[in-house]
Design an enzyme around this catalytic site. Structure first.
Site, PDB file in Angstrom:
ATOM      1  N   HIS A  24       1.559 -13.273 -16.003  1.00 23.65           N
ATOM      2  CA  HIS A  24       0.468 -12.616 -15.284  1.00 23.65           C
ATOM      3  C   HIS A  24       1.005 -11.672 -14.215  1.00 23.65           C
ATOM      4  O   HIS A  24       1.988 -11.995 -13.545  1.00 23.65           O
ATOM      5  CB  HIS A  24      -0.379 -13.646 -14.550  1.00 23.65           C
ATOM      6  CG  HIS A  24      -1.352 -14.407 -15.393  1.00 23.65           C
ATOM      7  ND1 HIS A  24      -0.970 -15.340 -16.315  1.00 23.65           N
ATOM      8  CD2 HIS A  24      -2.708 -14.379 -15.423  1.00 23.65           C
ATOM      9  CE1 HIS A  24      -2.065 -15.857 -16.874  1.00 23.65           C
ATOM     10  NE2 HIS A  24      -3.127 -15.288 -16.357  1.00 23.65           N
ATOM     11  N   ASP A  62       9.776   1.122   1.002  1.00 25.37           N
ATOM     12  CA  ASP A  62      10.419   2.407   0.687  1.00 25.37           C
ATOM     13  C   ASP A  62      11.347   2.283  -0.524  1.00 25.37           C
ATOM     14  O   ASP A  62      11.470   3.229  -1.311  1.00 25.37           O
ATOM     15  CB  ASP A  62      11.210   2.930   1.893  1.00 25.37           C
ATOM     16  CG  ASP A  62      10.297   3.567   2.939  1.00 25.37           C
ATOM     17  OD1 ASP A  62       9.130   3.872   2.612  1.00 25.37           O
ATOM     18  OD2 ASP A  62      10.766   3.760   4.081  1.00 25.37           O
ATOM     19  N   GLU A 112       9.096   2.487  -3.495  1.00 24.38           N
ATOM     20  CA  GLU A 112       8.571   3.854  -3.627  1.00 24.38           C
ATOM     21  C   GLU A 112       9.644   4.795  -4.166  1.00 24.38           C
ATOM     22  O   GLU A 112       9.366   5.662  -5.002  1.00 24.38           O
ATOM     23  CB  GLU A 112       8.025   4.343  -2.280  1.00 24.38           C
ATOM     24  CG  GLU A 112       6.773   3.567  -1.860  1.00 24.38           C
ATOM     25  CD  GLU A 112       6.125   4.116  -0.597  1.00 24.38           C
ATOM     26  OE1 GLU A 112       6.795   4.866   0.164  1.00 24.38           O
ATOM     27  OE2 GLU A 112       4.936   3.797  -0.353  1.00 24.38           O
ATOM     28  N   ASP A 163       3.274   5.752  -4.154  1.00 22.45           N
ATOM     29  CA  ASP A 163       3.034   5.662  -2.717  1.00 22.45           C
ATOM     30  C   ASP A 163       2.197   4.416  -2.469  1.00 22.45           C
ATOM     31  O   ASP A 163       0.985   4.419  -2.693  1.00 22.45           O
ATOM     32  CB  ASP A 163       2.332   6.920  -2.196  1.00 22.45           C
ATOM     33  CG  ASP A 163       2.134   6.888  -0.688  1.00 22.45           C
ATOM     34  OD1 ASP A 163       2.565   5.906  -0.035  1.00 22.45           O
ATOM     35  OD2 ASP A 163       1.537   7.849  -0.156  1.00 22.45           O
ATOM     36  N   GLN A 209       2.614   3.888   7.893  1.00 19.97           N
ATOM     37  CA  GLN A 209       3.447   3.651   6.703  1.00 19.97           C
ATOM     38  C   GLN A 209       4.923   3.846   7.035  1.00 19.97           C
ATOM     39  O   GLN A 209       5.777   3.065   6.600  1.00 19.97           O
ATOM     40  CB  GLN A 209       3.055   4.606   5.575  1.00 19.97           C
ATOM     41  CG  GLN A 209       1.706   4.304   4.948  1.00 19.97           C
ATOM     42  CD  GLN A 209       1.406   5.240   3.785  1.00 19.97           C
ATOM     43  OE1 GLN A 209       2.099   5.245   2.781  1.00 19.97           O
ATOM     44  NE2 GLN A 209       0.361   6.042   3.943  1.00 19.97           N
TER      45      GLN A 209
HETATM   46 MN    MN Z   1       3.384 -16.073 -13.840  1.00 19.79          MN
HETATM   47 MN    MN Z   2       3.448   4.321   1.252  1.00 19.64          MN
END
Ligand code: MN
Ligand code: MN
Length: 287
Positions: A124, A255, A258, A264, A274
């Site tokens: 999951h 970061d 990202e 983002d 951020q």
């Molecule tokens: Mn799981």
């Molecule tokens: Mn961000």
């Protein structure tokens, strides 16, 4: 009779006015819960437009995700978790194809991972145990669009412990904004290394990550995130041996995710916020 109604009205108005100072009143009402899955942002600007074949937005009350037709999995799944989501419904286990994918797209079905040949769990993204308010909530975590081919030990040990820790945080008075994603090609499960399943229709991810924004239960969540807000971000390889270490050893910054993905995360927060919180690597408690 009339006196009785007046008494009821008096009691009700008393309890209503008493509510304003009650901390329980600050808990997000259940009817608003389902709008919160993308409250911190849509990491890849996914859209519900079939031309977005590898970044197709699917939203249901229980979670939101970006689906990749080419990979046969979500790129990321985003959901909100607070105590209202946690009930006592038992795990439904009704793994099934998601028929709400666009016409003509392959629907990964419950047998496609073929554990006996490939050795990967149907892991999951949004956990079954995070959606136990109702049978429908739990059942909707079993769409194959919410699954990735995940190394069984990764899924059942280290990742399960991280998922459990999230629920512990909720039970300790927090609310969470969670994003889980995966990228890259190739993982190691119980039958060794695989890159693709189901004749190429499903990509086994190489990396699995999760980012958890933690707030004390309260109101106006977007406005109260600041440089002190805890974010737990974890980046792991999709292999059984990853479970040889606890999840806390895999902490990275937002970061880092990202940079690796081009997404983002938490994009609805002010850029200044951020910049402050996405560079931090969490060193808080792990259990
Ligand atoms: Mn799981
Ligand atoms: Mn961000």
């Amino acid at each position: 009779m009339i006196k009785k109604y007046l008494l009821y009205a008096f009691v009700i108005s008393l309890s209503l006015s008493a509510c304003t100072d009650d901390p329980d009143d600050m808990i997000t009402p259940v009817e608003d819960l389902t709008t919160l899955n993308l409250a911190m942002g849509n990491p890849s600007d996914a859209e519900t437009d079939a031309s977005y074949e590898d970044n197709y937005l699917m939203e249901i009350p229980q979670y939101a995700l970006s689906y990749s037709r080419q990979r046969g999995t979500a790129n990321w799944v985003s959901w909100y978790l607070n105590e209202e989501w946690l009930g006592d419904v038992t795990r439904r286990n009704d793994f099934r194809a998601n028929e709400s994918l666009p016409a003509g797209w392959y629907r990964v079905d419950e047998d496609d991972y073929d554990y006996s040949n490939n050795g990967f769990a149907r892991g999951h993204n949004c956990p079954s145990a995070d959606r136990t308010r109702s049978i429908n909530d739990n059942s909707n975590t079993f769409f194959m669009t919410n699954m990735i081919p995940q190394s069984p030990k990764h899924n059942g040990e280290m990742w399960n412990e991280l998922e459990q820790y999230c629920r512990d945080l909720v039970n300790q008075g927090h609310e969470l904004y969670i994003v889980m994603g995966s990228y890259g090609v190739g993982g190691v499960g119980d039958s060794g290394y695989r890159e693709k399943l189901a004749g190429g229709k499903i990509t086994v991810p190489r990396y699995i990550w999760k980012s958890i924004l933690v707030l004390p239960t309260g109101a106006n969540d977007l406005e109260r995130v600041d440089e002190e807000t805890r974010i737990i971000t974890v980046l792991t390889e999709n292999k059984n041996s990853a479970s040889g270490q606890p999840w806390g050893n895999y902490r990275v910054s937002v970061d880092d995710i990202e940079a690796a993905t081009g997404y983002d995360l938490f994009s609805k927060l002010p850029v200044e916020v951020q910049e402050e919180i996405e560079v931090v690597v969490d060193d808080g408690p792990v259990g």
